[in-house]
Design an enzyme around this catalytic site. Structure first.
Site, PDB file in Angstrom:
ATOM      1  N   CYS A  61       0.828  -1.207   0.000  1.00  0.00           N
ATOM      2  CA  CYS A  61       0.000   0.000   0.000  1.00  0.00           C
ATOM      3  C   CYS A  61       0.867   1.264   0.000  1.00  0.00           C
ATOM      4  O   CYS A  61       1.518   1.559  -0.993  1.00  0.00           O
ATOM      5  CB  CYS A  61      -0.981  -0.036   1.164  1.00  0.00           C
ATOM      6  SG  CYS A  61      -2.436   1.017   0.923  1.00  0.00           S
ATOM      7  N   HIS A  86      -3.752  -5.436   0.046  1.00  0.00           N
ATOM      8  CA  HIS A  86      -3.306  -5.946   1.341  1.00  0.00           C
ATOM      9  C   HIS A  86      -3.280  -7.475   1.346  1.00  0.00           C
ATOM     10  O   HIS A  86      -4.298  -8.112   1.592  1.00  0.00           O
ATOM     11  CB  HIS A  86      -4.225  -5.442   2.459  1.00  0.00           C
ATOM     12  CG  HIS A  86      -3.953  -4.036   2.861  1.00  0.00           C
ATOM     13  ND1 HIS A  86      -3.171  -3.709   3.957  1.00  0.00           N
ATOM     14  CD2 HIS A  86      -4.317  -2.857   2.304  1.00  0.00           C
ATOM     15  CE1 HIS A  86      -3.087  -2.399   4.071  1.00  0.00           C
ATOM     16  NE2 HIS A  86      -3.774  -1.857   3.069  1.00  0.00           N
ATOM     17  N   GLU A 143      -2.066  -9.453   3.554  1.00  0.00           N
ATOM     18  CA  GLU A 143      -2.322 -10.048   4.873  1.00  0.00           C
ATOM     19  C   GLU A 143      -3.810 -10.289   5.076  1.00  0.00           C
ATOM     20  O   GLU A 143      -4.216 -11.097   5.911  1.00  0.00           O
ATOM     21  CB  GLU A 143      -1.763  -9.151   5.979  1.00  0.00           C
ATOM     22  CG  GLU A 143      -2.609  -7.974   6.374  1.00  0.00           C
ATOM     23  CD  GLU A 143      -2.568  -6.837   5.363  1.00  0.00           C
ATOM     24  OE1 GLU A 143      -3.335  -5.876   5.520  1.00  0.00           O
ATOM     25  OE2 GLU A 143      -1.765  -6.911   4.405  1.00  0.00           O
TER      26      GLU A 143
END
Length: 361
Positions: A246, A331, A333
């Site tokens: 990001c 993202h 994760e």
């Protein structure tokens, strides 16, 4: 429940009327929307939302309560939450408290009874909307641009370590621009030591701590607000195997001569399709950003585009042609999901294991 009237005053001239969930407060910021069907707690505690008033498009918020062990940050996150209907009596086995009790404890401004569909349409129509949540209908919006100085306010002040502490454990350094706890958790699943460093950490400090690879984290605000950090970002990434997420992705691109630009209303939610350029494989991703790496200048940079957004064609990933440097706009994760791209962090750790060399040895 008796609640005080709240107003959202926008710089478009529109005023929406709702109610305060909890204590009446006045707060101002960029008004954005998130299209996820779940994950309101992650949104509330994600430092990337610092300075923003977040509209959740899913109509019922709070139905599975709050589990205080899964927050992305203890102290930072969205400046306010704008919702349609709050659930005051959650039902979930992991819930430890209700949305109302949580926002009351955290003193976080939340307003409800808002037509979030209408508000989202206003944001999509006008783009770059700023507003104020206030108990006074005739209040005025002062902000006209993204706040500056956000990253220094959310970054750690000194290095903090997690995970394996043995001398031979792989050591990943995370440059903290507003990192989510779930990024740390995703790295720790690979049995590594992780140290989170302040946003202005230098290559020399990383060498002193004997890191093997570096992850540049997500964070709030305009990447050009950190232009003074770009030489350090480039020096670090030229020394260690590096990965950006990001804001970290944007800063890596800027440090090598690329440009960034602001999207009209950003990408925020868990349903953004991204295509891998080499394989054409499409995965659904979790995203939260208002800026992107501009296509202009990529051809003259040392990067090749690795991922593209299916909806608008914007750049979602970069890979350096010569160095062990990669980055993604989304993202991986993936908290609160989807989990299609979680393998990317695992691949970065594996790359460090296979090809990373401790430069200080």
């Amino acid at each position: 429940m008796t609640a005080q009237t709240a107003y959202i005053v926008l710089n478009t001239g529109d005023v929406l009327t709702g109610k305060y969930l909890g204590k009446p407060q006045t707060v101002e910021g960029e008004v954005v929307f998130n299209t996820s069907m779940m994950g309101y707690q992650e949104v509330m505690t994600d430092p990337s939302y610092q300075g923003q008033l977040v509209t959740l498009t899913y109509p019922l918020i709070g139905n599975y309560g709050i589990n205080e062990s899964i927050g992305e940050s203890v102290a930072y996150g969205a400046s306010a939450l704008i919702i349609q209907t709050p659930c005051l009596h959650p039902d979930h086995p992991t819930s430890t408290t209700s949305l109302l009790d949580y926002v009351t404890k955290k003193q976080m401004p939340v307003i409800y009874d808002i037509d979030t569909r209408h508000l989202t349409k206003l944001i999509r129509k006008h783009g770059n909307v700023f507003g104020k949540i206030t108990p006074t209908a005739d209040d005025h919006v002062q902000l006209t641009q993204v706040q500056t100085g956000l990253v220094p306010s959310v970054s750690v002040r000194k290095p903090i370590s997690f995970g394996e502490q043995t001398e031979d454990a792989l050591h990943i350094g995370v440059i903290d621009y507003g990192q989510k706890q779930s990024i740390i958790n995703a790295l720790l699943k690979n049995d590594v030591k992780v140290t989170v460093f302040p946003y202005d950490t230098t290559k020399q400090t990383l060498e002193h701590h004997e890191v093997d690879g570096v992850l540049f984290s997500n964070g709030p605000g305009d990447p050009m607000d950190l232009v003074d950090q770009l030489p350090s970002v480039k020096e670090i990434s030229a020394t260690f195997p590096s990965f950006g997420i990001c804001l970290g992705h944007q800063l890596l691109a800027l440090s090598y001569g690329c440009k960034t630009e602001k999207l009209p209303y950003g990408h925020r939610g868990g349903n953004h399709p991204v295509k891998a350029v080499k394989t054409n494989q499409v995965t659904m991703t979790s995203q939260n950003h208002g800026f992107v790496v501009a296509e202009d200048g990529i051809c003259d940079s040392p990067f090749e585009v690795s991922y593209l957004n299916v909806n608008d064609g914007s750049i979602e990933g970069l890979k350096h042609k010569d160095l062990l440097v990669q980055s993604v706009q989304f993202h991986p994760e993936a908290n609160p999901g989807p989990w299609d791209s979680t393998y990317i962090i695992d691949e970065f750790v594996q790359l460090v294991k296979e090809k990373g060399v401790r430069v200080y040895a």
